[in-house]
Design an enzyme around this catalytic site. Structure first.
Site, short mmCIF file in Angstrom:
data_model
loop_
_atom_site.label_atom_id
_atom_site.label_comp_id
_atom_site.label_asym_id
_atom_site.label_seq_id
_atom_site.Cartn_x
_atom_site.Cartn_y
_atom_site.Cartn_z
N TYR A 189 -2.08 -0.99 10.40
CA TYR A 189 -2.02 -1.15 8.94
C TYR A 189 -0.69 -0.61 8.41
O TYR A 189 -0.01 -1.26 7.61
CB TYR A 189 -3.21 -0.39 8.33
CG TYR A 189 -3.45 -0.64 6.86
CD1 TYR A 189 -4.17 -1.75 6.42
CD2 TYR A 189 -2.99 0.27 5.90
CE1 TYR A 189 -4.42 -1.95 5.07
CE2 TYR A 189 -3.25 0.07 4.55
CZ TYR A 189 -3.96 -1.03 4.14
OH TYR A 189 -4.21 -1.23 2.80
N SER A 217 0.88 -1.18 0.00
CA SER A 217 0.00 0.00 0.00
C SER A 217 0.91 1.23 0.00
O SER A 217 2.09 1.12 0.36
CB SER A 217 -0.85 0.00 1.28
OG SER A 217 -1.42 1.27 1.51
P1 NAD Z 1 -11.26 -6.62 0.18
O1 NAD Z 1 -11.84 -6.38 1.53
O2 NAD Z 1 -12.09 -6.38 -1.03
O3 NAD Z 1 -10.65 -8.10 0.10
C1 NAD Z 1 -9.90 -8.64 1.15
C2 NAD Z 1 -9.69 -10.13 0.92
O4 NAD Z 1 -8.94 -10.64 2.05
C3 NAD Z 1 -11.00 -10.92 0.87
O5 NAD Z 1 -10.89 -11.96 -0.08
C4 NAD Z 1 -11.10 -11.52 2.27
O6 NAD Z 1 -11.86 -12.73 2.35
C5 NAD Z 1 -9.63 -11.78 2.58
N1 NAD Z 1 -9.41 -11.89 4.03
C6 NAD Z 1 -9.68 -10.97 4.99
N2 NAD Z 1 -9.42 -11.49 6.21
C7 NAD Z 1 -8.96 -12.75 6.01
C8 NAD Z 1 -8.54 -13.81 6.87
N3 NAD Z 1 -8.55 -13.68 8.20
N4 NAD Z 1 -8.15 -14.97 6.32
C9 NAD Z 1 -8.19 -15.14 4.98
N5 NAD Z 1 -8.56 -14.19 4.12
C10 NAD Z 1 -8.96 -13.01 4.63
O7 NAD Z 1 -9.95 -5.70 0.17
P2 NAD Z 1 -9.09 -5.05 -1.03
O8 NAD Z 1 -9.31 -3.58 -1.01
O9 NAD Z 1 -9.25 -5.80 -2.29
O10 NAD Z 1 -7.62 -5.25 -0.43
C11 NAD Z 1 -6.72 -6.23 -0.92
C12 NAD Z 1 -5.31 -5.81 -0.52
O11 NAD Z 1 -4.99 -4.56 -1.12
C13 NAD Z 1 -5.13 -5.63 1.00
O12 NAD Z 1 -3.89 -6.14 1.40
C14 NAD Z 1 -5.16 -4.13 1.16
O13 NAD Z 1 -4.46 -3.70 2.29
C15 NAD Z 1 -4.50 -3.67 -0.13
N6 NAD Z 1 -4.79 -2.29 -0.51
C16 NAD Z 1 -6.06 -1.88 -0.74
C17 NAD Z 1 -6.29 -0.54 -1.09
C18 NAD Z 1 -7.66 0.00 -1.37
O14 NAD Z 1 -7.80 1.22 -1.51
N7 NAD Z 1 -8.67 -0.84 -1.51
C19 NAD Z 1 -5.22 0.34 -1.19
C20 NAD Z 1 -3.94 -0.13 -0.95
C21 NAD Z 1 -3.72 -1.44 -0.61
#
Ligand code: NAD
Length: 259
Positions: free
Chosen positions: A154, A141
């Site tokens: 985070y 991130s």
């Molecule tokens: P999301 O909430 O859409 O998806 C998260 C995924 O992680 C889901 O498949 C969920 O089932 C899984 N997960 C959560 N807890 C879990 C657990 N205990 N065991 C197994 N699986 C688990 O989130 P996203 O926005 O797609 O985020 C994906 C990645 O991208 C993350 O690491 C997040 O930090 C990173 N990220 C997101 C953003 C954003 O703006 N959305 C920005 C930067 C980084």
């Protein structure tokens, strides 16, 4: 990608799901994973197989448990024949000032957003070394590069995963294995929905206005990155063009970290 197998953690939603679509469309076999009922996950895997004519599996291993993480990698190796590409994507968010941050939330964020990547990498590396080829992509991130208030766990986990990326990259420079981190700014996924709602309440805005203001508070470019763009970055990192890109932390952030 036709000879490759990819395990993408947290691929039942958001960025992970988009990455899985991109890699499967390019021909890779995909190990889908996330917190979803077995029946729903199996249906998702079947949908992938029908749509892309490739093999797909599903696991709902809880990444808070180190043993379950090791089993996830073993299951993928057995069911799909290996793990050539490992995408550590699963992550959660919780916002609060440090002094009121619940201890359990801290533990969960460190376990899911950071430690699980150590465990998957540890379990997948021997296979990659045997093959003399591997691609590890950690979805970090901008918070792996800079901090924001109310996100101590985070930010700590994401800085940690950028460090892990560099260490793993350096340990494997002669193995045909690269390890890189992608550092997105705002990406439109369920992970940020709660933050938009919280911001709307705090500032008495409707959701549309809250969304715009939340983005532009930090990110000069007033648009969220589509999850599919992150999928394309992962695909590029898996290609031969990126064979010397390793240990990098690539910001995909609308100028957030250029300031
Ligand atoms: P999301 O909430 O859409 O998806 C998260 C995924 O992680 C889901 O498949 C969920 O089932 C899984 N997960 C959560 N807890 C879990 C657990 N205990 N065991 C197994 N699986 C688990 O989130 P996203 O926005 O797609 O985020 C994906 C990645 O991208 C993350 O690491 C997040 O930090 C990173 N990220 C997101 C953003 C954003 O703006 N959305 C920005 C930067 C980084």
């Amino acid at each position: 990608m036709k000879t490759k197998t990819a395990l993408i953690t947290g691929s039942t939603s958001g960025i992970g799901l988009a990455i899985a679509h991109t890699l499967a469309e390019a021909g890779a076999k995909v190990g889908l994973h996330g917190l979803m009922a077995e029946s729903e996950g199996s249906a998702l895997a079947l949908e992938f197989e029908r749509r892309y004519g490739t093999k797909a599996t599903f696991s709902n291993a809880d990444l808070r448990c180190a043993t379950a993480v090791g089993e996830l990698v073993d299951y993928t190796k057995q069911a799909l024949g290996g793990v050539d590409i490992l995408v550590n994507n699963a992550g959660i968010q919780y916002t609060s000032r440090v002094e009121t941050f619940p201890e359990q939330k801290w533990d969960d964020i460190i376990a899911i957003n950071l430690s699980s990547a150590f465990h998957t990498i540890r379990a997948a590396l021997p296979f990659m070394k045997n093959r003399g080829w591997g691609r590890i992509v950690n979805i970090a991130s901008v918070h792996g590069l800079v901090a924001s208030v109310n996100k101590a766990a985070y930010v700590t986990a994401k800085h940690g995963i950028v460090g892990l990326t560099k260490a793993v990259a350096l340990e494997n420079v002669e193995q045909g294995i690269t390890c890189n981190a992608i550092c997105p700014g705002w990406v439109d996924t369920p992970l940020i929905a709660a933050q938009i709602e919280q911001y709307a309440q705090q500032h008495q805005l409707d959701l549309q206005a809250a969304r715009h203001q939340l983005i532009t508070d930090k990110q000069p470019m007033p648009v969220m990155t589509p999850a599919s763009s992150i999928g394309q970055w992962v695909l590029f990192l898996c290609s031969e063009f990126a064979q010397t890109t390793t240990g990098a932390a690539l910001p995909i952030d609308g100028g957030w970290t250029a300031q």
